[in-house]
Design an enzyme around this catalytic site. Structure first.
Site, mmCIF file in Angstrom:
data_model
loop_
_atom_site.group_PDB
_atom_site.id
_atom_site.type_symbol
_atom_site.label_atom_id
_atom_site.label_comp_id
_atom_site.label_asym_id
_atom_site.label_seq_id
_atom_site.Cartn_x
_atom_site.Cartn_y
_atom_site.Cartn_z
ATOM 1 N N PHE A 110 -4.975 3.773 -1.190
ATOM 2 C CA PHE A 110 -5.037 2.343 -0.844
ATOM 3 C C PHE A 110 -3.726 1.624 -1.117
ATOM 4 C CE2 PHE A 110 -5.231 -0.798 -4.299
ATOM 5 C CZ PHE A 110 -5.115 0.025 -5.399
ATOM 6 N N LYS A 111 -2.855 2.224 -1.924
ATOM 7 C CA LYS A 111 -1.590 1.559 -2.237
ATOM 8 C C LYS A 111 -0.737 1.331 -0.988
ATOM 9 C CE LYS A 111 -1.417 2.684 -7.102
ATOM 10 N NZ LYS A 111 -2.711 3.381 -7.261
ATOM 11 N N ASP A 112 -0.975 2.124 0.058
ATOM 12 C CA ASP A 112 -0.251 1.907 1.312
ATOM 13 C C ASP A 112 -0.517 0.519 1.902
ATOM 14 O OD1 ASP A 112 0.945 4.482 1.498
ATOM 15 O OD2 ASP A 112 -0.905 5.311 2.342
#
Ligand SMILES: *Cc1c(COP(=O)(O)O)cnc(C)c1O
Length: 459
Positions: A110-112
């Site tokens: 999810f860091k993208d």
């Protein structure tokens, strides 16, 4: 919108200043002076928008004095161009639970969602203001790869990422070292993650070096990362309710540094109909202990099968604490001093009751995490990654909960195989990950060696 520090020691900043500053100069974190409020009619309208249009609506009041709409639009559109799913963050129904898949970006975590945007934003701000940025960071896997993919090929930026040699997963390693853009410098240090963090700290503490080489960080405390994450809470709610402002949902959030769930808290404070925020931790449970007992105290980090949540201190928690203490910077400073000197602090029973009007907390064991992956796979064929499984386990037995899926199961294939007995494949677009050419330099785990590498590269 102006930004202030949680420790009260910074004159109000613009959005761009807040983004470029990262950590506030007084040691605190930057937060918006106030939150825009969203009414029912707006919620209905937003529910019909594409992800990118929604992101523009959510972000606009936070940036508008600084970045014109015509400039913000391409930054947002490009940020999500490399996502593999048209919906960007699709909501899927799996048995009784709904899963908001946040892992369709280039590094499968999810860091993208935030770092793809932050990379564009850095490039834009540097072009506008002139100047360069040299990002230096240590990673245990996820953040480094997402940061590299966020800034690869961007002008005005170089990135140096230190990972512990042969101590990250093969997928994580390759997601970093197969990026061959000239501005990306992968360094495998002959040491562990803590050595990497100590080196980065030493470089940042050398103020002459920091100034000369325009060092910047990619930590999870950058305000722009939080901002980008608010968007998918609105999106998840819209998909689950069809945009009916009378209908509330709860979110279960696998939590480490408190960045993701803090974005959910902000969405709720802006008027999103959120019932509960379920704070799901693994056995590194400092945050769930806080929600249950009102005391925030350091423990020892224990390695788990959900390593991106193995933390001791949650950096973003300070932002929530600032609100809880009615935005009293001195109060926050006092708590942080107690944490540093005595290893912890407590809040009053009244404050704890206030925390509990919003948050529930559950610490999930390793056995429960594996059992959850096994059970969901058996019942529905859906494969959870271990981080997501922590959130799903925490939400067990409740109705109307959206569980955030923070990583693709192929990223944590060993734990998944252990739970399901089956291998998980990488998405088709990444099938060649293990055979692509790589570039990485192995260096001793000393600040001197890394400094020399930075100087040589930027000479
Ligand atoms: C970083 C990360 C988390 C934790 O998110 P925070 O914002 O630090 O709470 C959870 N799951 C995965 C897969 C991550 O990479």
């Amino acid at each position: 919108m102006r930004y202030i520090s949680t420790r009260g020691g910074v004159a109000p900043l613009s959005f761009s200043e807040a983004v470029m500053m990262g950590l506030a100069t007084d040691g605190g974190l930057l937060v918006p002076e106030r939150l825009p409020q969203v009414d029912g009619a707006t919620l209905r309208r937003w529910a019909k928008l594409s992800y990118q249009e929604l992101a523009l609506e959510v972000m606009r009041p936070f940036v508008e004095e600084d970045i014109p709409e015509a400039d913000l639009r391409p930054l947002v559109i490009n940020a999500y161009a490399k996502f593999e799913h048209d919906e960007i963050t699709p909501l899927v129904k799996v048995g009784d639970v709904q899963i908001l898949e946040l892992f369709h970006g280039p590094t499968l975590a999810f860091k993208d969602v935030a770092l793809q945007f932050l990379g564009n934003l850095f490039e834009y701000l540097l072009e506008k203001q002139g100047g360069r940025l040299n990002i230096i960071g240590a990673t245990s896997g996820d953040t480094g790869s997402a940061a590299i993919h966020g800034v690869r090929g961007k002008s005005g930026i170089d990135i140096f990422i230190l990972h512990p040699h042969q101590r990250v997963s093969p997928v994580q390693e390759r997601q970093m070292t197969t990026v061959l853009d000239d501005n990306v410098h992968n360094i495998a240090i002959e040491g562990n993650f803590d050595d990497g963090q100590a080196i980065v700290k030493a470089l940042f503490n050398d103020l002459a070096f920091k100034e000369k080489y325009h060092l910047g960080a990619v930590n999870s405390i950058n305000w722009a990362r939080i901002l980008a994450q608010i968007v998918y809470y609105f999106r998840g709610w819209a998909r689950a309710t069809g945009g009916n402002p009378e209908q509330k949902v709860s979110f279960s959030v696998p939590t480490g540094n408190f960045g993701d769930i803090y974005a959910g808290y902000l969405a709720r404070q802006m008027g999103l109909p959120v019932d509960r925020l379920i704070l799901a931790t693994n056995r590194n449970d400092i945050l769930s202990r806080f929600v249950l007992h009102g005391s925030y105290s350091k423990g020892v980090v224990e390695p788990t099968i959900s390593p991106s949540m193995d933390i001791q201190i949650s950096s973003n928690f300070e932002r929530y604490l600032f609100d809880l203490l009615e935005r009293d910077g001195d109060g926050v400073k006092g708590c942080m001093a107690e944490l540093a000197e005595q290893g912890g602090f407590s809040v009053s029973a009244e404050k704890l009751a206030q925390v509990r009007t919003i948050f529930d907390a559950v610490a999930v064991s390793e056995a429960q995490t594996l059992e959850t992956i096994t059970r969901v796979h058996r019942e529905s064929g859906y494969v959870l990654d271990p981080h997501t499984a922590v959130g799903v386990a925490a939400a067990a037995g409740r109705q109307g909960v959206i569980c955030l899926a923070t990583a693709h199961p192929a990223k944590f294939a060993d734990a998944v195989r252990q739970a399901t007995g089956e291998a998980v494949a990488l998405p088709p677009s990444m099938q060649d990950l293990m055979t692509l050419p790589t570039r990485c330099e192995v260096l001793p785990a000393t600040a001197a060696a890394i400094k020399a590498k930075v100087e040589q590269t930027l000479a």
